[in-house]
Design a protein around this motif. Structure first.
Motif, short mmCIF file in Angstrom:
data_model
loop_
_atom_site.label_atom_id
_atom_site.label_comp_id
_atom_site.label_asym_id
_atom_site.label_seq_id
_atom_site.Cartn_x
_atom_site.Cartn_y
_atom_site.Cartn_z
N ALA A 11 0.92 -1.40 -0.53
CA ALA A 11 0.00 -0.29 0.23
C ALA A 11 1.08 1.26 -0.27
O ALA A 11 0.34 2.80 -0.65
CB ALA A 11 -1.52 -0.48 1.40
N LEU A 12 1.94 1.36 0.86
CA LEU A 12 2.70 2.35 0.76
C LEU A 12 3.79 2.72 -0.95
O LEU A 12 3.81 4.06 -0.89
CB LEU A 12 4.04 2.16 1.82
CG LEU A 12 3.84 1.78 2.47
CD1 LEU A 12 5.38 1.65 3.35
CD2 LEU A 12 3.36 3.36 3.54
N SER A 13 3.16 1.48 -1.69
CA SER A 13 4.13 2.08 -3.45
C SER A 13 2.64 2.46 -3.33
O SER A 13 3.14 3.25 -5.00
CB SER A 13 4.67 0.29 -3.51
OG SER A 13 5.88 0.67 -2.66
N ILE A 14 1.76 2.45 -3.74
CA ILE A 14 0.31 2.54 -4.24
C ILE A 14 0.66 4.40 -3.51
O ILE A 14 0.09 5.19 -4.81
CB ILE A 14 -0.66 1.89 -3.97
CG1 ILE A 14 -0.98 0.80 -4.18
CG2 ILE A 14 -1.67 2.47 -4.25
CD1 ILE A 14 -1.79 -0.04 -4.08
N LEU A 27 5.72 8.89 7.61
CA LEU A 27 5.45 7.55 8.00
C LEU A 27 7.00 7.69 9.28
O LEU A 27 6.86 6.92 10.65
CB LEU A 27 6.77 6.39 7.71
CG LEU A 27 6.19 6.51 6.03
CD1 LEU A 27 6.62 5.29 5.44
CD2 LEU A 27 4.46 5.00 6.85
N ASP A 28 7.24 8.96 9.27
CA ASP A 28 8.22 9.01 10.56
C ASP A 28 7.62 9.53 11.87
O ASP A 28 8.09 9.89 12.64
CB ASP A 28 9.62 10.22 10.25
CG ASP A 28 10.96 9.92 9.13
OD1 ASP A 28 10.41 8.53 8.97
OD2 ASP A 28 11.24 9.90 8.84
N THR A 29 6.66 9.77 11.34
CA THR A 29 5.22 10.47 12.58
C THR A 29 4.98 9.61 13.09
O THR A 29 4.33 9.61 13.98
CB THR A 29 4.52 11.77 12.52
OG1 THR A 29 3.64 10.76 11.54
CG2 THR A 29 5.73 12.55 11.64
N HIS A 30 5.69 8.06 13.16
CA HIS A 30 4.47 6.84 13.24
C HIS A 30 5.25 6.08 14.05
O HIS A 30 6.36 6.01 12.79
CB HIS A 30 3.11 6.22 12.01
CG HIS A 30 2.53 7.22 12.06
ND1 HIS A 30 2.44 8.91 10.94
CD2 HIS A 30 1.21 7.07 12.06
CE1 HIS A 30 1.30 9.09 10.59
NE2 HIS A 30 0.72 8.57 11.56
N ASP A 31 4.78 5.47 14.96
CA ASP A 31 5.99 3.69 15.60
C ASP A 31 5.79 2.65 14.66
O ASP A 31 6.69 2.12 14.40
CB ASP A 31 5.11 3.00 16.82
CG ASP A 31 5.40 4.79 17.85
OD1 ASP A 31 6.27 5.75 17.91
OD2 ASP A 31 4.23 4.68 18.76
N ASN A 35 -0.15 1.90 12.95
CA ASN A 35 -0.74 2.59 12.93
C ASN A 35 -1.13 3.84 11.94
O ASN A 35 -1.60 4.56 11.94
CB ASN A 35 0.74 3.27 14.32
CG ASN A 35 0.70 2.79 15.66
OD1 ASN A 35 -0.64 1.60 16.32
ND2 ASN A 35 1.04 2.64 16.55
N PHE A 36 0.21 3.85 11.69
CA PHE A 36 0.05 4.98 10.04
C PHE A 36 -1.70 4.56 9.24
O PHE A 36 -2.22 5.15 9.32
CB PHE A 36 1.22 4.45 9.21
CG PHE A 36 1.45 5.38 8.04
CD1 PHE A 36 1.38 6.74 7.27
CD2 PHE A 36 0.76 4.84 6.86
CE1 PHE A 36 1.49 7.13 6.92
CE2 PHE A 36 0.86 5.57 5.28
CZ PHE A 36 1.28 6.78 5.73
N PHE A 37 -1.55 2.90 9.05
CA PHE A 37 -2.90 2.69 7.94
C PHE A 37 -4.17 2.70 9.12
O PHE A 37 -5.20 2.48 8.49
CB PHE A 37 -2.86 1.53 7.50
CG PHE A 37 -1.89 2.01 6.31
CD1 PHE A 37 -2.55 1.91 5.30
CD2 PHE A 37 -0.47 0.81 6.50
CE1 PHE A 37 -1.97 2.59 4.27
CE2 PHE A 37 0.84 1.10 5.00
CZ PHE A 37 -0.27 1.99 4.01
N THR A 55 -4.59 11.21 3.26
CA THR A 55 -5.89 11.40 3.85
C THR A 55 -5.99 9.74 4.57
O THR A 55 -5.96 8.75 3.77
CB THR A 55 -6.08 12.33 3.38
OG1 THR A 55 -6.94 10.96 2.51
CG2 THR A 55 -6.42 13.21 2.74
N LYS A 56 -6.97 9.54 5.97
CA LYS A 56 -6.81 8.64 5.66
C LYS A 56 -7.90 7.79 4.61
O LYS A 56 -8.41 6.44 4.46
CB LYS A 56 -8.52 8.81 7.36
CG LYS A 56 -8.88 7.51 8.17
CD LYS A 56 -9.56 7.52 9.10
CE LYS A 56 -10.09 6.58 10.05
NZ LYS A 56 -10.33 6.56 11.19
#
Length: 373
Positions: A11-14, A27-31, A35-37, A55-56
């Motif tokens: 999903a990150l590559s999308i 991404l650096d703001t998430h553990d 958590n990011f997704f 966005t969400k």
């Protein structure tokens, strides 16, 4: 259905289509990816235009699309190299525009001790073929991984020679797996996976596109300790790769040719502009890189060489400057001028003496680095 790490990475590559730098910052703001997704990000506000691509809702859509790719990765043994994991190529991680993910097929280690990229014209000449043959033969038993772009000409000839001599080789693609451009190179791409393989930053099924090849070239440059240009015209992907390698403070080498040869003009230009070291043989390249020893015995040989390290005899300002360069790996000339302002009248004399003593080397990118002992 609970998402898997693989699905999240896909999903990150999308999402990546909006840029690797922005995505890494977010991404650096998430553990972790869970958590990011699954949660809200600090940038979900409608007025955060910089991160509107993630966005969400966009993250949920990416996760849904990623599910459709899962079977490709599992059925075809495609491995994801994520930039926060240990299997990600560490040389590439040093590059500011490194992708969030790389996709890998085959049997190879991008974090092995010695990696070189070899590039050149698609219109390889008999002279270029002779250079490639000599170069690859000189790599036998040196534990070197060879990177190229699996294109016509120099690239595919280098891959063929590596297979012939049992040298691991990796092709960096300008498209996704399940596509092969040119299609005639599909058979050799299969053979390469026995001792090497393929790398791409594009999702499976992504077609070749003109804009993808400069992106591919930065990966070729970033994966390697050094880039060698065999033959090139005055324009083309090889010169782009060489420029990128210089920008990453990597060593660049080129073989010279006659002034009348169209496909030596690019190499001659690189050498003339001090953007590449001139080499006439594989032996010269190996000597420059200090790769003549067999890395299988590296720890023993390193201890022996250390006994004869000429830097131990340095004193005063010579020692001070040498230690400064050694700590930083690659130091721009301007940074040395700024840091050693108090030695402005002596600095270049000391640097020249260190070069003559074979302790440091001046790179085409305008930086100094220490030689290995």
């Amino acid at each position: 259905m609970k998402s898997t790490l693989l699905q999240q990475q896909i999903a990150l590559s999308i999402l990546r289509t909006s840029g690797n730098k922005k995505l890494k910052t977010l991404l650096d703001t998430h553990d972790n990816l869970e958590n990011f997704f699954s949660g809200n990000t600090a940038h979900d506000s409608s007025n955060s235009t910089r991160y509107r691509f993630a966005t969400k809702q966009k993250r949920a859509e990416a996760m849904s699309l990623a599910e459709d790719y899962l079977h490709f990765f599992k059925d075809d043994s495609i491995e994801v190299l994520f930039y926060k994991e240990d299997n990600y190529p560490q040389r590439l991680l040093e590059c500011h525009d490194a992708p969030v993910n790389l996709f890998k097929q085959g049997n190879f280690n991008l974090n092995t001790g010695r990696v070189v990229s070899i590039v050149g014209t698609r219109n390889i000449t008999s002279y270029g073929k002779a250079i490639c043959e000599h170069l690859i033969e000189s790599f036998k038993d040196k534990n070197i991984l060879v990177i190229s772009g699996l294109a016509y000409g120099v690239d595919v000839y280098v891959h063929e020679l590596c297979i012939k001599h049992g040298i691991p080789t990796v092709g960096v693609l300008g498209h996704g797996f399940h596509v092969m451009y040119p299609a005639s190179h599909r058979p050799i791409s299969k053979k390469m996976q026995e001792n090497g393989g393929l790398i791409s930053e594009f999702l499976p099924g992504t077609r070749a596109d003109k804009i993808h090849f400069p992106m591919r070239n930065r990966i070729i440059a970033g994966l390697a300790d050094a880039t060698i240009v065999v033959e090139s015209g005055t324009k083309g992907g090889s010169l782009i790769t060489a420029d990128m390698a210089n920008g990453y403070n990597r060593d660049v080498f080129a073989f010279p040719g006659t002034i009348f040869d169209e496909y030596s003009k690019g190499c001659n230009q690189l050498i003339k502009q001090n953007k590449a070291h001139l080499i006439n043989s594989g032996a010269e390249f190996l000597e420059y890189m200090n790769w003549n020893n067999n890395s299988a015995h590296k720890s023993v040989e390193t201890e022996q060489i250390a006994l004869f390290d000429p830097s131990t005899s340095l004193t005063g300002h010579e020692k001070e400057i040498f230690q400064f360069i050694k700590k930083q790996a690659n130091v721009p000339k301007d940074e040395l001028l700024f840091h050693f302002q108090h030695l402005s009248n002596e600095l270049f004399g000391i640097l020249l003496q260190l070069e003559m003593n074979d302790l440091i080397v001046f790179l085409p990118a305008g930086t100094y680095k220490c030689k290995s002992y």
